[in-house]
Design a protein around this motif. Structure first.
Motif, mmCIF file in Angstrom:
data_model
loop_
_atom_site.group_PDB
_atom_site.id
_atom_site.type_symbol
_atom_site.label_atom_id
_atom_site.label_comp_id
_atom_site.label_asym_id
_atom_site.label_seq_id
_atom_site.Cartn_x
_atom_site.Cartn_y
_atom_site.Cartn_z
ATOM 1 N N GLY A 1 0.814 -1.209 0.000
ATOM 2 C CA GLY A 1 0.000 0.000 0.000
ATOM 3 C C GLY A 1 0.844 1.253 0.000
ATOM 4 N N LEU A 2 1.926 1.261 0.787
ATOM 5 C CA LEU A 2 2.831 2.405 0.790
ATOM 6 C C LEU A 2 3.498 2.564 -0.572
ATOM 7 C CD1 LEU A 2 4.180 4.633 2.515
ATOM 8 C CD2 LEU A 2 5.983 2.980 3.027
ATOM 9 N N GLY A 3 3.896 1.445 -1.168
ATOM 10 C CA GLY A 3 4.507 1.514 -2.490
ATOM 11 C C GLY A 3 3.546 2.022 -3.552
ATOM 12 N N ALA A 4 2.277 1.639 -3.437
ATOM 13 C CA ALA A 4 1.291 2.115 -4.407
ATOM 14 C C ALA A 4 1.097 3.625 -4.288
ATOM 15 C CB ALA A 4 -0.040 1.388 -4.190
ATOM 16 N N LEU A 5 1.075 4.117 -3.060
ATOM 17 C CA LEU A 5 0.936 5.562 -2.875
ATOM 18 C C LEU A 5 2.170 6.304 -3.374
ATOM 19 C CD1 LEU A 5 -0.687 5.658 0.675
ATOM 20 C CD2 LEU A 5 -1.798 6.044 -1.528
ATOM 21 N N HIS B 1 0.336 7.937 5.338
ATOM 22 C CA HIS B 1 0.478 6.489 5.473
ATOM 23 C C HIS B 1 1.865 6.121 6.007
ATOM 24 C CE1 HIS B 1 -0.905 2.419 4.809
ATOM 25 N NE2 HIS B 1 0.199 2.129 4.158
ATOM 26 N N LEU B 2 2.871 6.899 5.631
ATOM 27 C CA LEU B 2 4.203 6.673 6.178
ATOM 28 C C LEU B 2 4.209 6.905 7.687
ATOM 29 C CD1 LEU B 2 7.171 6.057 5.226
ATOM 30 C CD2 LEU B 2 7.515 8.528 5.286
ATOM 31 N N LEU B 3 3.517 7.928 8.127
ATOM 32 C CA LEU B 3 3.422 8.184 9.564
ATOM 33 C C LEU B 3 2.621 7.101 10.264
ATOM 34 C CD1 LEU B 3 2.849 12.050 9.633
ATOM 35 C CD2 LEU B 3 4.931 10.788 10.168
ATOM 36 N N PHE B 4 1.679 6.472 9.552
ATOM 37 C CA PHE B 4 0.961 5.339 10.135
ATOM 38 C C PHE B 4 1.910 4.172 10.378
ATOM 39 C CE2 PHE B 4 -1.459 1.370 9.217
ATOM 40 C CZ PHE B 4 -2.144 1.310 10.412
ATOM 41 N N TRP B 5 2.843 3.950 9.454
ATOM 42 C CA TRP B 5 3.883 2.946 9.691
ATOM 43 C C TRP B 5 4.629 3.248 10.988
ATOM 44 C CZ3 TRP B 5 6.287 -1.391 7.667
ATOM 45 C CH2 TRP B 5 5.735 -1.925 6.507
ATOM 46 N N GLN B 6 4.979 4.486 11.158
ATOM 47 C CA GLN B 6 5.708 4.871 12.363
ATOM 48 C C GLN B 6 4.862 4.661 13.614
ATOM 49 O OE1 GLN B 6 8.615 8.390 12.665
ATOM 50 N NE2 GLN B 6 6.692 9.276 13.321
ATOM 51 N N ASP B 7 3.585 4.984 13.531
ATOM 52 C CA ASP B 7 2.702 4.770 14.684
ATOM 53 C C ASP B 7 2.567 3.287 15.013
ATOM 54 O OD1 ASP B 7 2.299 7.485 14.883
ATOM 55 O OD2 ASP B 7 0.465 7.472 13.676
ATOM 56 N N VAL B 8 2.498 2.462 13.984
ATOM 57 C CA VAL B 8 2.412 1.018 14.231
ATOM 58 C C VAL B 8 3.642 0.526 14.977
ATOM 59 C CG1 VAL B 8 2.389 -1.244 13.106
ATOM 60 C CG2 VAL B 8 0.859 0.561 12.295
ATOM 61 N N LEU B 9 4.813 0.953 14.549
ATOM 62 C CA LEU B 9 6.037 0.528 15.221
ATOM 63 C C LEU B 9 6.112 1.073 16.648
ATOM 64 C CD1 LEU B 9 8.598 0.935 12.295
ATOM 65 C CD2 LEU B 9 7.591 -1.174 13.155
ATOM 66 N N ASN B 10 5.600 2.276 16.853
ATOM 67 C CA ASN B 10 5.613 2.832 18.203
ATOM 68 C C ASN B 10 4.681 2.081 19.144
ATOM 69 O OD1 ASN B 10 7.491 4.905 17.782
ATOM 70 N ND2 ASN B 10 5.944 6.268 16.927
ATOM 71 N N MET C 1 13.103 3.017 11.675
ATOM 72 C CA MET C 1 12.800 3.349 10.283
ATOM 73 C C MET C 1 13.878 4.237 9.681
ATOM 74 S SD MET C 1 8.682 3.897 10.071
ATOM 75 C CE MET C 1 8.724 3.689 8.303
ATOM 76 N N VAL C 2 14.336 5.231 10.444
ATOM 77 C CA VAL C 2 15.403 6.101 9.956
ATOM 78 C C VAL C 2 16.669 5.292 9.705
ATOM 79 C CG1 VAL C 2 16.886 8.042 10.552
ATOM 80 C CG2 VAL C 2 14.437 8.142 11.048
ATOM 81 N N ASN C 3 16.999 4.414 10.627
ATOM 82 C CA ASN C 3 18.196 3.601 10.461
ATOM 83 C C ASN C 3 18.083 2.706 9.239
ATOM 84 O OD1 ASN C 3 20.751 2.276 11.505
ATOM 85 N ND2 ASN C 3 19.360 0.548 11.493
ATOM 86 N N LEU C 4 16.895 2.148 9.027
ATOM 87 C CA LEU C 4 16.701 1.260 7.891
ATOM 88 C C LEU C 4 16.882 2.011 6.569
ATOM 89 C CD1 LEU C 4 15.956 -1.766 7.714
ATOM 90 C CD2 LEU C 4 13.617 -1.062 7.239
#
Length: 982
Positions: free
Chosen positions: A263-267, A320-329, A387-390
């Motif tokens: 989904g992130l890639g599609a966006l 959606h990128l920030l949603f990724w970050q929220d999921v990891l948090n 995420m930043v490190n990755l």
């Protein structure tokens, strides 16, 4: 009761009171609820098809609405609550769900959702913990949101997702509720094993195991409150995985990570491949409007950054990128987090982001501008260390350090993660081809190549990306982007005398540009801004955090869970031969020919290079202590005789005094030993002085431009490039316009703030100043005259000795013409009445305006500047305006001055081109003569010309930058303890 009483008792006038009586009486309320429920069932059973039987559908809708109203009203009343108890005992929700699922009627579905929402919110009977309730509601939600149902409106969808969110909220508060909503199935049969079992879990999970989870997944990409409810509810479910091993394993083996990554890639793929950075014509910042800025061209293939459609796509991708970050948090499971990050790297980084960087070019219409802008926005948005490190670890080509996955067969979650990794590798291999290797061409190579580009937009966005990496992720830049050297001990710090000397030097350069503002106030504001920026730098926490105890206070470490993250930053300095530094300085040499936005990005990048507390300035910014040379006779005030006993305390104190006095000595200012940055800054200020000598009324135009920016900062709209004269009084200049950091200057000059007062003209300040000079009291005080003594040519290349140091850290006032109240008023305007003088003033102001417009539009190149050794010894003070030269020559009256200005303008338009366009004859300047690689001022730079208006704007940017550099050196000295006092 007679006939009329019985008749009135059944009229609508008393129906409201009767309804209230039913609500107050629990027994009558229950009777009414049972009656409505029976009628609802009867209507449903007698109707063959609710989709076509509109009358029956309407009765069912009204019946559901009445049941919901009774339950909602009862929940607010004191106990008992017989209707709620009846709904739980008779499982009223089961037929309600069946009616709504088979109705294919949005109104019935909406009322059924509201009915279930009332039961979920009820704190009695524990509906959400009941398996029958969970199964009934789950079946309803799956049926009404599936592919074979009717299309629902946005309001109904919002209520459905909100209901699912309310359930996840209760699961978050009470994890035991999870057993009713999540069940693993084997061959279609529910498992009899408790949820906390580990050893007998096998096979792939199916969608019916947790339908609520997939319902939320379907809506996470939606905008508005629907997407907010879905994303937050999904976060709560992932957070609950830490309390259930079964759910944790299910999430690992589910397609959550795959769906999120794809989904992130599609966006990201929806974003334009080619981009140009632009501003709307009606919102162009004045700092660009008062320059040679030209709107770039866009077409169907090259998209403008101010396009609403593009902004919408970019905002959706970043959300959606920030949603990724929220999921990891929110995720507390290491295995779930690792699975998500692995899919993020393989599907998004390796397959999309890095190939787009690799394939970008600045000659195909802006693909480099696009991908570098996207990467900058990604790094600006993220702050999760993993995420930043990755991202940076992969794009910068850092060596991989693979963490070992636990091989314990009893850890079923880790085993599931291994199976998921193998599935991902197999999926990528089945697509064919191999991913590009960042070890061959990484982000550093791309940045250095783009900084050398001939495309200004590419250079601009690359400098912005460099600033983001330096400000937010400096420890990655130290080992990759920058050529640094380690620093040990305090011997590399500058001495107190050298520090004072260098701050004064920077301030003298800023003062040489001139102006009439309150520079003391401006510099004070700049100091405050600089202090905030340095304190907010990620590397500063270890330097500014108070260390009250070495045992009880431990500095927080960066919580990286991924291996291979860079170590913490240590004391270092930038090598003078650093490629990034020298490319930036090459661009700085052509400062007045550069676009204004590039100069803003240049100054921001240089500031960020020096902002880290572990970065030593000596050697590349300030003079190196190893190169200090002192005058032999400069020993300072004499010290008392030293004590005879070298072992005594008095002798120790004497040596300390001697050491402190030596640290106050000021080294000789040797131009050839200065770092290249200081030489370029000196050369730029010399160019300002050369422009002042060749451009008529340069000081007035410069002050007029500064006041125009100040007016635009208070205006509701940006100023036009050539505004007409206005009749409103000029507001007092605001000191905040020049004191802001380089990164915020475009925003400061952005005229988007609302104001109720009329917007005055940018040329009004010049007209006001003329009136004040001619004796008209238009301001409360007269303009300040120039009080600076004459400076020789050698003073330009050496700091002005001023003591004490605190007073030297303030800029000197530089003004244009100086008609103070004590000066004689021009003879031509002394006689006559006020009206006569007003007519003269108006005609002169219009004439001056026409002359100024002609001057502002003229094209100039880089002026001729002499080497320091060749400068004349007896010159006027830096910033002497052209009008003062005319006044000294005998042109004193207003009419004569106007005639002289007209003659000069005509000469400039005709054969006087050399007076304004003064390129270097041999193509050499100070920077090239010093052998520091001033390649940017060769013949290519000589052929370039810009308008005088462009030069004026860049001069103001340069002065603000010099203030920032001086404040940077001063603030660092106190904040990071960088100055040696002994």
């Amino acid at each position: 009761m007679d006939f009329w009483s019985r008749l009135l008792a059944h009229t609508p006038l008393s129906s409201a009171g009767s309804r209230r009586d039913f609500a107050k009486d629990p027994a009558r309320r229950l009777h009414r609820f049972e009656k409505e429920y029976s009628q609802l069932l009867h209507t449903w059973r007698t109707s063959s098809n609710l989709a076509s039987d509109h009358e029956a559908a309407e009765r069912i809708e009204i019946g559901l609405q009445e049941l919901t109203h009774i339950l909602s009203d009862e929940s607010r009343r004191p106990l008992p609550h017989p209707c709620i108890a009846f709904a739980a005992a008779k499982q009223v929700y089961i037929p309600v769900a069946k009616i709504a699922a088979s109705s294919f009627n949005e109104w019935i579905i909406k009322e059924a959702v509201l009915f279930f929402a009332g039961l979920v919110e009820s704190e009695e009977e524990a509906f959400v913990e009941t398996d029958a309730f969970a199964a009934s509601l789950t079946n309803l939600l799956v049926r009404i949101t599936g592919p074979n149902t009717i299309r629902l409106g946005a309001d109904t969808e919002a209520r459905i997702v909100e209901l699912a969110f309310n359930i996840t909220t209760k699961i978050r508060l009470d994890p035991d509720i999870l057993t009713a909503w999540f069940k693993s199935h084997h061959d279609g049969q529910p498992t009899a094993k408790p949820l906390d079992g580990r050893e007998k879990f096998a096979g792939r999970m199916q969608k019916q195991d947790f339908p609520l989870f997939y319902l939320l997944m379907d809506y996470i990409h939606h905008e508005g409150k629907v997407g907010d409810f879905a994303r937050t509810g999904l976060l709560y479910v992932i957070e609950a995985a830490s309390s259930s091993v079964m759910l944790e394993q299910w999430i690992v083996e589910s397609d959550l990570s795959t769906l999120m990554a794809t989904g992130l890639g599609a966006l990201y793929s929806q974003l334009s491949r080619k981009l140009v950075i632009d501003h709307p014509p009606d919102e162009l910042p004045p700092i660009l409007a008062f320059s040679d800025y030209q709107h770039p061209k866009s077409n169907y293939e090259v998209v403008s950054s101010c396009s609403p459609e593009f902004q919408s796509h970019l905002d959706t991708f970043l959300s959606h990128l920030l949603f990724w970050q929220d999921v990891l948090n929110h995720c507390r499971s290491v295995d779930v987090k690792s699975t998500l990050l692995e899919h993020f790297q393989v599907i998004f980084l390796q397959q999309l982001l890095y190939p787009s960087l690799l394939e970008s070019s600045d000659v195909d219409g802006g693909s480099s501008v696009a991908v570098l802008t996207y990467l900058r926005r990604i790094l600006e948005s993220l702050d999760h260390p993993d995420m930043v490190n990755l991202i940076l670890h992969y794009l910068l080509g850092l060596p991989d350090i693979v963490g070992s996955v636990s091989a314990d067969s009893g850890d079923v979650v880790s085993a599931a993660r291994k199976r998921k990794s193998l599935d991902l590798a197999t999926m990528m291999a089945s697509k064919g081809g191999t991913a590009a290797d960042p070890l061959l061409f990484n982000l550093v190579d791309l940045i250095l190549a783009c900084l050398r580009s001939q495309n200004n937009q590419t250079v601009y966005v690359t400098l912005q990306l460099v600033s983001v990496i330096l400000k937010r992720h400096h420890r990655y830049a130290v080992i990759t982007l920058l050529y640094t050297e380690g620093v040990l001990g305090e011997s590399s710090h500058r001495t107190l005398g050298a520090h004072q000397q260098e701050v004064e030097y920077l301030m003298s350069l800023a003062g040489s540009i001139g102006g009439q503002d309150n520079f003391d106030e401006i510099y004070d504001n700049t100091l405050k801004d600089t202090l905030v920026r340095l304190e907010n730098h990620p590397c500063s926490i270890k330097l500014v955090t108070p260390k009250t105890s070495t045992h009880n206070h431990k500095l927080p470490a960066v919580p990286d869970s991924l291996p291979g993250a860079p170590r913490d930053v240590r004391s270092h300095t930038l090598h003078p031969s650093d490629p990034l530094l020298n490319i930036v300085l090459d661009r700085l040499e052509t400062f007045f020919l550069n676009p204004v936005d590039i100069n803003l990005a240049l100054t921001e990048a240089i500031f960020d290079l020096a902002a880290c507390g572990f970065m030593h300035l000596e050697g590349w910014f300030m003079r190196s202590p190893q190169n200090y040379v002192y005058e032999e006779e400069d020993d300072g005030p004499p010290l008392p005789e030293p004590p005879l006993d070298p072992e005594s305390q008095e002798y120790v104190e004497y040596k300390q005094m001697q050491s402190m006095q030596e640290s106050r000595r000021r080294p000789r200012w040797i131009q050839s030993s200065l770092p290249r940055l200081l030489k370029i800054l000196q050369a730029l200020c010399d160019q300002v002085a050369a422009y002042r000598e060749t451009i008529p009324r340069f000081d007035d135009l410069l002050q007029q431009r500064r006041e125009a920016f100040q007016i635009a900062d208070c205006a509701s709209q940006p100023l036009p490039l050539h505004p007409p004269l206005a009749k409103t009084p000029l507001p007092h200049p605001s000191a905040a316009t020049t004191s802001a950091p380089a990164a915020e200057r475009p925003a400061i000059f952005d005229g988007s703030r609302n104001t109720s007062r009329e917007r005055p003209s940018g040329l009004e300040g010049f007209a006001q100043r003329i009136l004040s000079e001619l004796g008209t009291p238009t301001r409360s005080g007269s303009p300040r005259g120039r009080k600076e003594a004459k400076r020789t040519g050698s003073d330009r290349s050496s700091p002005v000795p001023v003591a004490p140091a605190e007073t030297a850290l303030r800029p000197r006032a530089q003004s244009g013409r100086s008609f103070s109240p004590g000066n004689p008023v021009p003879h031509s305007v002394m006689p006559g009445s006020w009206d006569d003088r007003g007519d003269v003033f108006a005609s002169q102001a219009k004439a001056f305006q026409a002359i100024d417009q002609s001057l502002l539009a003229r094209r100039v190149g880089l002026p001729v500047t002499t080497k320091p050794a060749e400068k004349q010894q007896n010159v006027e003070p830096i910033g002497l305006s052209f009008d003062r030269q005319r006044t000294a020559a005998g042109v004193s009256s207003a009419d004569e001055k106007l005639a002289a200005d007209e003659e000069e303008a005509k000469a400039a338009e005709g054969g006087g081109e050399d007076a304004l366009l003064a390129p270097s004859e041999d193509g050499h300047t100070d920077a090239e003569a010093d052998g520091e690689g001033g390649t940017a001022q060769g013949s290519a730079a000589e052929d370039r010309t810009v308008s005088v208006s462009h030069v004026l704007t860049n001069a103001i940017v340069l002065q603000s930058f010099l203030f920032e550099l001086a404040s940077l050196v001063q603030v660092r000295a106190g904040l990071f303890d960088e100055v040696r006092f002994a």
